[in-house]
Enzyme design. Structure first.
Site, PDB file in Angstrom:
ATOM      1  N   SER A  52      15.335   8.437  11.204  1.00 15.69           N
ATOM      2  CA  SER A  52      14.506   7.424  11.628  1.00 15.69           C
ATOM      3  C   SER A  52      13.317   7.873  12.179  1.00 15.69           C
ATOM      4  CB  SER A  52      15.174   6.239  12.319  1.00 15.69           C
ATOM      5  OG  SER A  52      14.257   5.193  12.739  1.00 15.69           O
ATOM      6  N   ARG A  53      12.436   7.253  12.432  1.00 15.03           N
ATOM      7  CA  ARG A  53      11.282   7.555  13.542  1.00 15.03           C
ATOM      8  C   ARG A  53      11.558   7.238  14.854  1.00 15.03           C
ATOM      9  NH1 ARG A  53       6.450   5.032   9.957  1.00 15.03           N
ATOM     10  NH2 ARG A  53       8.231   3.538   9.760  1.00 15.03           N
ATOM     11  N   TYR A  74      12.028  12.367  10.200  1.00  9.23           N
ATOM     12  CA  TYR A  74      12.395  12.678   8.728  1.00  9.23           C
ATOM     13  C   TYR A  74      12.472  14.376   8.553  1.00  9.23           C
ATOM     14  CZ  TYR A  74      11.353   7.608   8.254  1.00  9.23           C
ATOM     15  OH  TYR A  74      11.410   6.405   8.359  1.00  9.23           O
ATOM     16  N   HIS A  95       7.765   4.981   0.394  1.00  9.80           N
ATOM     17  CA  HIS A  95       8.623   5.717  -0.422  1.00  9.80           C
ATOM     18  C   HIS A  95       7.727   6.965  -1.063  1.00  9.80           C
ATOM     19  CE1 HIS A  95      10.842   1.849  -2.101  1.00  9.80           C
ATOM     20  NE2 HIS A  95      11.231   1.934  -0.942  1.00  9.80           N
ATOM     21  N   LYS A 113      14.049   0.926  -5.302  1.00  4.42           N
ATOM     22  CA  LYS A 113      13.000   0.204  -6.012  1.00  4.42           C
ATOM     23  C   LYS A 113      12.286  -0.605  -5.228  1.00  4.42           C
ATOM     24  CE  LYS A 113      15.291  -3.635  -5.488  1.00  4.42           C
ATOM     25  NZ  LYS A 113      14.969  -4.370  -4.521  1.00  4.42           N
ATOM     26  N   ARG A 181       8.680  -7.664   5.907  1.00  5.09           N
ATOM     27  CA  ARG A 181       8.277  -6.899   4.937  1.00  5.09           C
ATOM     28  C   ARG A 181       7.761  -7.800   3.712  1.00  5.09           C
ATOM     29  NH1 ARG A 181      12.061  -6.350   1.184  1.00  5.09           N
ATOM     30  NH2 ARG A 181      14.120  -7.095   1.648  1.00  5.09           N
ATOM     31  N   ASP A 194       9.430  -6.476  -4.926  1.00  6.79           N
ATOM     32  CA  ASP A 194      10.470  -6.731  -4.137  1.00  6.79           C
ATOM     33  C   ASP A 194      11.609  -7.499  -4.990  1.00  6.79           C
ATOM     34  OD1 ASP A 194      12.893  -7.891  -2.218  1.00  6.79           O
ATOM     35  OD2 ASP A 194      11.641  -6.119  -1.354  1.00  6.79           O
TER      36      ASP A 194
END
Length: 443
Positions: A52-53, A74, A95, A113, A181, A194
């Site tokens: 994770s960041r 990452y 992504h 996805k 999001r 989504d």
């Protein structure tokens, strides 16, 4: 009295029988938690690292699931020699960059996805994976579920006759929240990528593979028309879509963030129809219904929860067999679906900040030709890299060779386990604190 039609035995292998590989998780959010929980409950797969960041988030996720390594970037995760494959679980906007970073590091990749924000990004990922000789797949988990294999078998057997109509929907009432999001344009939010991806992907599977006009005289999608409503932040809040293929079959699809819809699907043909109850994209009951509305047979899934385990098992089988993509979710179909989504967005007037664009290609057009390197790797069936940009002694080659030897030593590079002796019942039968090594990094 109900007349029984039995023709298609269950054939989905048990996820726990899949060869074991080591997973790294990028972006430890909600879908990543569901994925790891499914792997722990229903497979023998090993999750060995999370990145994770925010190092604190990575450590908390690792502590929660007993993952031995956590990283604050990452790049550090991708340097971990224990990681065979990376699961990209970030919002849609991340992504492309994160999957490309993993591919360039020589890692196999499973991307949530929707695959990317647009077809141009998808093309670049696919070309990069083929040139590097690594496995790549869209994590459209529905494709790998046992009840969807039942759908495929019904279509293959011709039980429905000539298919004319596909109907599917996915809608839920999302609480208006600009940073979330689902509503954030910068995260490629909205209903389409989504939720709408499920009915669009389902229609793609039913209506057939994407083909060029020049090659076969047919197109998978010959037209896409959409009408929709924007949400308060400017993302798409609702869309209705009609998809037509060259044979004249229609898919009528809807997705919305404003209301709870049935989330069902149906396929109607000249002889019968197939009904999938809600939620059609998760393990669900299927009914085969005659033209006279008589239920000919039904299928009840043996397992309702943990459906994400099936996509992981498919990836593990492919990688152990040296395959670079899955026949159940091939990359060319993923690209075709992204082109259809691009056309829908065009009709709705939706764009995402920061997306990497490419010249638009209609969803029914012939794909752009691959590079000679990509063409040569397209049929590759080996785990190691045949040629890398750094030469046969380069770091990418050495990494793949090291992992090939480790997989072989562990019995994971050659073993292909047969389907379970107790297959999923088909129509009519219902089934019944480790130590962590924490690593710092950029926030």
């Amino acid at each position: 009295m109900t007349r029984r039609v039995r023709c298609c035995p269950g054939r989905t292998p048990f996820p726990r029988d899949a060869p074991v590989i080591n997973w790294g998780v990028i972006a430890p959010g909600g879908i990543a938690a569901s994925f790891v929980e499914a792997l722990r409950a229903h497979t023998a797969q090993r999750v060995v690292a999370v990145g994770s960041r925010d190092l604190r988030r990575a450590r908390a996720f690792a502590d929660r699931f007993g993952i031995p390594a956590s990283y604050g970037s990452y790049a550090e995760l991708l340097e971990d020699p224990e990681v065979d494959i990376v699961y990209v679980a970030s919002p849609h906007s991340g992504h492309f960059e994160q999957a490309l970073q993993a591919i360039e590091a020589g890692r196999h990749v499973l991307v949530e996805k929707a695959f990317t924000r647009n077809a141009g990004e998808a093309e670049r990922l696919i070309a990069a994976a083929r040139e590097r000789g690594v496995f790549l797949m869209e994590a459209m988990w529905t494709r790998f579920l046992p009840h969807i294999d039942v759908v495929r078998q019904v279509l293959e057997a011709g039980l429905l006759g000539e298919v004319h109509t596909v109907i599917a929907d996915h809608g839920l009432p999302a609480k208006p929240d600009p940073p979330h999001r689902l509503f954030a344009p910068e995260l490629a939010g909205g209903a389409l990528l989504d939720l709408g991806i499920y009915p669009v992907s389902f229609a793609s599977m039913v209506l057939g593979p994407f083909t060029s006009v020049a090659a076969t005289g047919t197109k998978a999608f010959t037209s896409v028309a959409a009408t929709g409503t924007k949400a308060f932040t400017g993302v798409d809040g609702q869309a209705s879509v009609v998809i037509t293929n060259a044979a004249g079959a229609h898919a009528v699809l809807n997705t919305t963030l404003f209301a709870r819809t049935p989330t069902t699907a149906s396929i109607a043909g000249t002889r019968a129809r197939l009904e999938i109850e809600g939620d059609f994209y998760a393990p669900a009951t299927i009914r085969l219904v005659s033209r006279e509305a008589e239920v000919l047979d039904s299928h009840v899934p043996a397992q309702r929860g943990g459906g994400l385990c099936y996509e992981a098992a498919e990836a593990a089988r492919c990688i152990a067999a040296g395959r670079l993509e899955s026949d159940l979710m091939p990359l060319e179909e993923t690209l075709r679906i992204m082109r259809a989504l691009d056309e829908i967005r065009g009709d709705l007037g939706i764009t995402y900040p920061g997306e990497h664009q490419a010249p638009p290609t209609p969803c029914g057009a012939e794909p752009r030709p691959l590079s000679s390197a990509a063409r040569s790797l397209r049929g590759a069936r080996t785990l190691h890299v045949l040629q890398s940009s750094s030469g046969p002694q380069g770091p990418l080659h050495r990494w793949h060779r090291t992992h090939q030897l480790r997989l072989l030593a562990a019995g994971r590079g050659t073993r292909r386990r047969p389907p379970s002796a107790e297959p999923e019942p088909f129509l009519g039968q219902a089934g019944s604190g480790r130590r962590h090594r924490h690593h710092g990094g950029r926030p």
